[in-house]
Structure formats: C-alpha cells, structure tokens
Design a protein around this motif. Structure first.
Motif, PDB file in Angstrom:
ATOM      1  N   ASN A  45      50.678  50.210  48.931  1.00 33.14           N
ATOM      2  CA  ASN A  45      50.333  48.813  48.880  1.00 33.14           C
ATOM      3  C   ASN A  45      50.279  47.892  47.676  1.00 33.14           C
ATOM      4  N   LEU A  46      50.929  46.801  47.755  1.00 36.13           N
ATOM      5  CA  LEU A  46      51.172  45.805  46.577  1.00 36.13           C
ATOM      6  C   LEU A  46      50.353  44.557  46.821  1.00 36.13           C
ATOM      7  N   SER A  47      49.639  44.045  45.883  1.00 35.25           N
ATOM      8  CA  SER A  47      48.884  43.070  45.910  1.00 35.25           C
ATOM      9  C   SER A  47      48.893  42.323  44.640  1.00 35.25           C
ATOM     10  N   THR A  48      48.599  41.196  44.600  1.00 32.85           N
ATOM     11  CA  THR A  48      48.360  40.109  43.350  1.00 32.85           C
ATOM     12  C   THR A  48      47.123  39.407  43.486  1.00 32.85           C
ATOM     13  N   ARG A  49      46.460  39.309  42.479  1.00 29.20           N
ATOM     14  CA  ARG A  49      45.160  38.394  42.364  1.00 29.20           C
ATOM     15  C   ARG A  49      45.129  37.433  41.278  1.00 29.20           C
ATOM     16  N   TYR A  50      44.403  36.565  41.049  1.00 26.29           N
ATOM     17  CA  TYR A  50      44.123  35.660  40.117  1.00 26.29           C
ATOM     18  C   TYR A  50      42.680  35.682  39.678  1.00 26.29           C
ATOM     19  N   ASP A  51      42.332  36.150  38.521  1.00 29.33           N
ATOM     20  CA  ASP A  51      40.772  36.074  38.132  1.00 29.33           C
ATOM     21  C   ASP A  51      40.690  35.063  37.204  1.00 29.33           C
ATOM     22  N   PRO A  52      40.263  33.827  37.573  1.00 27.99           N
ATOM     23  CA  PRO A  52      40.001  32.624  36.630  1.00 27.99           C
ATOM     24  C   PRO A  52      39.095  33.039  35.709  1.00 27.99           C
ATOM     25  N   VAL A  53      37.868  33.499  35.780  1.00 26.73           N
ATOM     26  CA  VAL A  53      37.064  34.059  34.927  1.00 26.73           C
ATOM     27  C   VAL A  53      37.509  34.510  33.803  1.00 26.73           C
ATOM     28  N   ALA A  54      38.317  35.618  33.990  1.00 27.23           N
ATOM     29  CA  ALA A  54      38.972  36.398  32.806  1.00 27.23           C
ATOM     30  C   ALA A  54      40.037  35.934  32.497  1.00 27.23           C
ATOM     31  N   ALA A  55      40.674  34.647  33.217  1.00 29.45           N
ATOM     32  CA  ALA A  55      42.238  34.401  32.703  1.00 29.45           C
ATOM     33  C   ALA A  55      43.097  35.370  32.950  1.00 29.45           C
ATOM     34  N   ARG A  56      43.046  36.066  33.893  1.00 28.42           N
ATOM     35  CA  ARG A  56      44.024  37.374  34.251  1.00 28.42           C
ATOM     36  C   ARG A  56      44.544  37.327  35.263  1.00 28.42           C
ATOM     37  N   VAL A  57      45.789  37.784  35.520  1.00 25.68           N
ATOM     38  CA  VAL A  57      46.580  37.875  36.766  1.00 25.68           C
ATOM     39  C   VAL A  57      46.794  39.460  36.899  1.00 25.68           C
ATOM     40  N   ARG A  58      46.335  39.996  38.042  1.00 26.04           N
ATOM     41  CA  ARG A  58      46.186  41.200  38.321  1.00 26.04           C
ATOM     42  C   ARG A  58      47.175  41.806  39.511  1.00 26.04           C
ATOM     43  N   ILE A  59      48.088  42.873  39.183  1.00 27.36           N
ATOM     44  CA  ILE A  59      48.992  43.290  39.970  1.00 27.36           C
ATOM     45  C   ILE A  59      48.313  44.933  40.313  1.00 27.36           C
ATOM     46  N   VAL A  60      48.178  45.134  41.427  1.00 29.14           N
ATOM     47  CA  VAL A  60      47.873  46.596  41.981  1.00 29.14           C
ATOM     48  C   VAL A  60      48.993  47.122  43.018  1.00 29.14           C
TER      49      VAL A  60
END
Length: 775
Positions: free
Chosen positions: A549-564
């Motif tokens: 599983n590959l997923s990407t998310r954007y966390d605007p609170v932490a100002a971080r882009v996450r890749i799993v």
C-alpha cells in the motif's frame, strides 16, 4: 631536623680561638670605625672652610674687577678636585652664572640643586658670611656664602650681590678612615688565627688524630667494613687500646666473611629469579592480549592487566580463586571445557570465541597450552586471547568498499550506457509521440483513440527513461519544488514489471492538492524506491496474497507531507527494530542486500528536516512513515519566453537534425502552424543555408555528427550575433552535465525529446512573435 654539634677537640679548640679573634675584630670595628669617620669628617670640614674662604675672597675680587672668564675658569678648576661634588655662583636673582656643570648655567639654583636650605643661604648672602651644613644623608658638606659683585662688569648681568654654593663629598674621606681601621683589625685577627692553628696542630698530632683513627676504625667495622683496623703504634694507652681492637676485629671478620659468602650466593639466586619474574610480568602486562594461568584445579595463578580490563576484576581479588567464584556460570563452563581439553590432549588448543563488552561484541582468537614442571608433568594451563574484532571489521569494511567500488563502477558504466540509450530511444519516441499527437489532431475519432493509446505508451516509456537517467546521474543534491505524487508515480513506473512478475498487488492512494516541497527530487525518489524494493523483497517468499500500500497525505496543521509504504510481509522482530537503520545491518540473505539502503534513506530524510519511522503491527507486516516539511517553495528561475501571439504572414524556421524522422516530424508540426520550413541534416549545411538566407527561428539538435549543436551555436554567435538569439535547442540527452552547463550559459530555450507538438508550436511561435515586436 636535629642539628648535631661535634664536641671533638679537633673542632672545639680552633672554634673557640677563632671566635675570640672574631669578637676582638668586631669590637675593634664597632668602636674604632665611627671614631675614625668622625675624625675624617672634622678634617674634611676644616679643609672645606678653608676652601670656602679662599673661593669667597677670590671670586669677590674677580667679580669686582668684572673678570667673568677668570671666575668661570676658577670654578671649572674645581672639577679636578675629587672631594668637591659641585660649585656654583649665582647672581641676585639666584640664577647660576658660573658652575662646574655647564648645564646649570642661567637656571635657578633651587631647580638644579634643591639640597640647600635657601632661607639660610639668603641670610648668609646678606651677612656675607660663609655657612656650612650637612645634607640629609650626612654624606656631603653643603656650604654657601655671599659675594659682592661689580655693577659695571661687562661679562655679568647688573646685580649687587651673588652667592657661592659648594658641595663637598665626605664618603671618600670616611671610606679611607674606615679602610685603615679594617686593615688594622684584620692584621691582628690574622695573628690570632695563626696562633689558633698552631695550638690545633699540636693537639691534633698528639691526641685528636690518633683518637679519630681508632673511632673511625670502630665505626667502619660496625658499618660492615670487616677490613677496618686502627693501626696505632706506640706504648701509650691509646696504642694498647688500638691493638686490642684490631685483634677482636680479625676474629669477627673471619666469621662474618664466611657467613656473607653464603648469604650473597643465596641473594644472587633469589634476585635473578625475581628479576626474571618481574620482566615476564611487565611483558605480559603490557601486551595487548589477555593472558591467564590456572592450575589443574582451575585456580588462577596469574592474570595480566588486559584480563582485569576484560572482566573488571582486580588481580589481587582473582588470584587463588577459581573462575566459577568470580565469573558468570555460562562463561565459566566454556572456559573450563577448553582447559580440560588441553590437559587431556596434552597439547595446545586454538579456537575463536566472542565476548560482550561495554562497546559491543568482540571476537578473540584464543590459544591454550599446558605448562610443565621440572619432571615434565603438566601443572597449569596458560591461556592467551587476542582481540581480532577490528581486524575482522577492517576485512569486512574492505570487502564492502570493494563491493561499493564495483557497484559505483557498474553504475558509472550504466550511466554512460544510458546516456547513449536515452538519446537513441528519445529520437524514435519523439517521432512516435509527435505523430500520435498529429494523428489525434487530424484523424477520425477511431484513429484518435488509437493515437491516444500510442502517445500514452510512448510517454510512459519516456518517463521510465528519464527516471533511470536521474538514478544514474549521481549529480550533487539540488533542491527545488518536488511534487510527491509524481515521485511515487515514477517509482511505480520503474517497479511495475517486478511487481507484476512477483504477483504483488499495489494499492495506490494519492491525496489531491498536496503542495510541493523544497527537496532534491532524485534523493526523495531514491528513498521511496528503497522502501518499495525492500517491501517487494520481503514479500518474495510469502504466500499470496501479497500486497503493498502506497499513500500520500498532507497535514496542514503540522505543515508536513506524509508518505506511507506498507506491506503484509513477515515484519521485523521487536529486538531488531532499533537496528534496522544502522549502516551495514541487514536481515536479508547474502547477495540480496548490503545493509545501507535504510541508513542512507534515513540520512536523506533527516537532511531534509523530516522523519523516517517504522511500525510493525501485531497482525504482521511493516509500515514505513516518511514525514517531510512543507516550506516556502519558489519555482525554479527559468527564462520567461513569451507565448505565441497571433501574427500575420509566414515565419521562416530552419530545422537542423541528423535524424530524418525528427526533421520531418518537426517540419510537419511547424508547417501546420503556418510557418515556412527549411531543413538541414548537419551543422555544416545549416551554416551554408544561414549564409544565404535569414531565418526567424533556428531549431537545432544538440548532438549531431560532425558540427554538433554547441559548435553550430558558437559559430552563429560569432558570425551573426543577432541570429544567435533565435536559436532553440532540441535534445534527448538529459544525462550530460556538460550539455546542461552549456545550455544554462547560453540562456537559450530547450525542447526535450520526446516533445509534444503544442509545446514546439508555442515555443517557436513565441520566439517569432518576440522577434517581430523587437523583444
């Protein structure tokens, strides 16, 4: 410290006489020296008064005559008198008009010699009487007297009276008197010393010398000198005592000599043995190996300093005890087993063992061998262990570096190969993409569908080629805006075949509207690729279903882009999770991995200000989380080429490329845009066309046989500078750093193969329109 004073007549008698002489001399000096000095002062004062009276009369006479030169000469003569310190004559204003020191002339007397009491001097000048006083130290006589002076003298300033100042040295006369007294005292003290020495010699030869010989012999004999004898001659009491002492000494010496011979022999043997043991112990303590000696029952007879450091047990606590008394049981069992094997085989035993120390696991090469007594029977086992951890690590590091060098050489060769392959692939891909787009624009609906599929496949091939080139480039990190979803898509393009052949399902969940991050795209691509490849290798031996599983998310609170990146593989044991990011640590079989992928990935992520973590759920599998910060991202600075504008008339375009298919594709693309097209299959032909005709735009390939695009541009720039601003480069080589540097330096736009017709039309039309408006 106790001060011992000798009471021997040899010393006491001369000391008494010398003390008497010293006392006599001291009394003489204390009494006669002051008397002699006072007498010398009185004589000096009398001479001083006479000199003052003479000078007063002489100077007054010369002053009344107005003879200043003679006055100065008279005073200057006084410098030859060693008893006179200085002399000076002043006028009524107290200014020096003649002196033994020429530097004083025309200066106030109070300034040059403040020793005088000028109030008394003023009185003496008024009374015209000479006065004499002592200075503060009593070492000088100070005299002053009034002098009548002529009113009409030519050499002197007008004045009614002056003053004579005179200083007389008393130290010389005092010193002479003192020296005479000291000389007389020394004379009489010398006679007293001579008398004391004569008395001492008499007593010395008659009594003290012979007594000292007997005492010295007794002391020497008592201190161990058995050959000491008095040797006194004569018939008096001292001689008889000396002979009795010598007889006793002979008897004692014979006995002591034999006893000392026996003791000395035993001491030599004992010292040799102790020296040998000391040298051996020093050698063993300073060796880097661990050394121990145990008897046949296991009691420690000797351990060196390295043994103490290894087990943290002092030597004093270890000797006489067995290893089971001071060491853990599992370690003792292995050590005792080796000792018993040595005693049973009665020959050395060599083996390798490991020990867990404070800084990690260490490897030792050990040897055990028996020690034999004089009868040839083994009474102990000696063990020597040498730490070979660093040697083994060095060998492993050397092997790793050789492998890394081999891999870099392969990668460099691959990069060179890919550069040529990219150029060769991008040319036909450019034709395929361009023709497919043209077919989409001009064909019927059925042909458009087919053309779209052809274009999509060709563009995928182009992306794969660019991705491989980016991996092989190994250029310095260069950060810019990076779209995370595009990086993940590029990784899946590269690994699609491996996933298909391994029957691994890839579930892609990419979030929309993820902002770009400031990063090095190649490095982030490498991190994601490492994680995907690790997941694919972990699933290789697992039964189906296999899933990543590959997923990407954007966390605007932490100002971080996450890749799993998650897989349903075997996961990582809990005791190994803390070590998976260590360099060269791997759980993969030999030949599958080197143990540097995750360490490098962690370093890349942390260098970008992010985190790389691992999670292993209870149901199995491994989940890697990448968190990267979203900062202020600016688009890369590129030349702002004007967009195409509507314009009347046809524009002339020269297309230069050695591939006929590329020339034809570009010609058709630009012909459809209502441009007049001319072509050239080499740089030399292009120069010939440019010499005869001027073109609005020149589109040239960078890599061509003979005169390539770089040389063509430089020649155009040299011959027709205005035409150089109309050049557009076309290239399929995205690997060469020299080409990138050349293009950046020239500032000309570049069309990368494979290209889309719309991009070519927009860029060429923009240049033509800009040229029309004088841009």
């Amino acid at each position: 410290m106790n001060l011992r004073i000798s009471t021997s007549l040899k010393f006491t008698l001369p000391l008494i006489l010398l003390g008497f002489a010293a006392t006599l001399s001291t009394v003489n000096l204390l009494y006669h020296v002051p008397e002699a000095e006072r007498a010398a002062v009185d004589r000096s004062r009398e001479r001083f008064n006479q000199e003052m009276s003479r000078l007063q009369s002489t100077l007054e006479y010369l002053s009344l005559k107005g003879d200043l030169d003679t006055i100065q000469h008279e005073i200057a003569v006084l410098t030859h008198n060693h008893d006179i310190v200085f002399a000076a004559l002043t006028d009524e204003r107290n200014l020096v008009i003649a002196a033994t020191r020429r530097a004083w002339l025309d200066k106030p007397m109070a300034e040059v010699s403040p020793k005088f009491d000028f109030q008394q001097a003023a009185g003496a000048i008024r009374d015209r009487r000479a006065r004499v006083t002592f200075d503060a130290d009593g070492n000088q006589l100070l005299g002053y007297a009034g002098i009548l002076m002529d009113h009409e003298g030519e050499g002197l300033r007008p004045s009614e009276s002056g003053a004579l100042f005179l200083a007389y040295d008393l130290k010389r006369s005092k010193g002479v008197a003192r020296a005479q007294v000291i000389q007389q005292s020394l004379y009489w003290s010398g006679w007293v010393v001579v008398l004391a020495m004569a008395i001492w010699l008499v007593f010395h030869f008659l009594l003290t010398r012979r007594t000292a010989l007997l005492v010295h012999a007794a002391e020497q004999f008592a201190s161990g000198n058995l050959a000491a004898r008095s040797g006194l001659k004569g018939h008096d009491e001292l001689a008889r005592l000396g002979r009795a002492f010598d007889a006793m000494a002979n008897e004692v010496a014979d006995t002591q000599t034999q006893l000392r011979h026996d003791i000395a022999k035993r001491e030599r043997v004992q010292a040799a043995l102790e020296n040998s043991e000391t040298r051996l112990q020093q050698i063993l303590n300073n060796t880097t190996s661990i050394v121990s000696v145990k008897d046949t029952t296991g009691r420690l007879l000797f351990v060196n300093r390295q043994w103490e450091h290894l087990f943290h047990i002092p030597q004093a606590e270890a000797l006489g005890k067995t290893e089971s008394d001071i060491l853990p049981g599992d370690r003792v069992m292995a050590l005792r087993t080796h000792d018993m094997a040595v005693l049973e085989r009665n020959e050395p035993l060599e083996f390798e063992e490991t020990a867990l120390l404070d800084d990690g696991l260490h490897t030792y090469m050990s040897i055990r061998f028996p020690l034999y007594d004089a009868d040839g029977k083994a009474y102990a086992v000696c063990g020597i262990a040498t730490d070979v951890t660093e040697k083994k690590r060095s060998a492993q590091e050397l092997t790793r570096q050789r492998e890394a060098l081999y891999q870099r050489e392969k990668l460099a060769a691959l990069g060179s190969l890919l550069a040529g392959v990219a150029h060769e692939l991008n040319n036909p891909l450019s034709v395929v993409v361009a023709r497919a787009v043209l077919l989409e624009e001009q064909g019927d609906p059925a042909a458009r569908v087919v053309a779209a599929k052809i274009r999509t496949a060709a563009e995928r091939c182009a992306r794969i080629v660019r991705t491989f080139l980016g991996m092989a480039r190994q250029q310095p990190p260069e950060r810019g805006p990076v779209a995370i979803n595009e990086v993940v898509t590029a990784v899946l393009d590269m690994t699609a075949y491996a996933m298909r052949t391994s029957t691994i399902d890839v579930v892609l969940d990419l979030a929309d509207q993820i902002p770009p991050i400031l990063a090095d795209g190649d490095q982030i691509h490498q991190v994601v690729l490492n994680l995907v490849v690790n997941a694919q290798q972990a699933l290789q031996e697992r039964p189906a279903p296999r899933r990543i599983n590959l997923s990407t998310r954007y966390d605007p609170v932490a100002a971080r882009v996450r890749i799993v990146v998650a897989d349903n593989g075997p996961g990582i044991p809990a005791h190994l999770r803390a070590r998976v990011f260590e360099p060269y640590f791997t759980t993969k079989p030999i030949g599958i991995g080197t143990g540097v992928g995750l360490a490098v990935s962690l370093g890349i992520v942390e260098a970008h200000g992010g985190e790389l973590t691992i999670e292993c759920p209870d149901e199995g599998g491994a989940i890697f989380h990448i968190a990267l910060p979203v900062g202020a991202v600016q688009a890369p600075s590129t030349p702002a080429w004007p967009s195409a504008k509507r314009h009347t008339g046809r524009r002339s375009v020269l297309v230069v490329d050695d591939e006929s298919e590329i020339r034809e594709a570009l010609s058709q693309i630009l012909s459809d845009a209502d441009h007049r097209i001319a072509t050239a299959d080499s740089g030399q032909e292009a120069l010939e066309r440019l010499a005869m005709e001027q073109f609005d735009v020149i589109v040239t390939d960078l890599r061509m046989p003979g005169l390539d695009g770089q040389a063509l541009y430089r020649e155009i720039e040299r011959r027709w500078p205005s035409q150089a601003e109309r050049v557009v480069f076309v290239t399929g080589d995205t690997l060469s750093a020299s080409l990138h540097e050349f293009v950046a330096h020239s500032g000309r736009p570049v069309i990368e193969k494979p290209f889309l017709p719309e991009d070519v039309r927009r860029l060429v039309g923009g240049l033509a329109a800009a040229d029309q408006v004088g841009w």
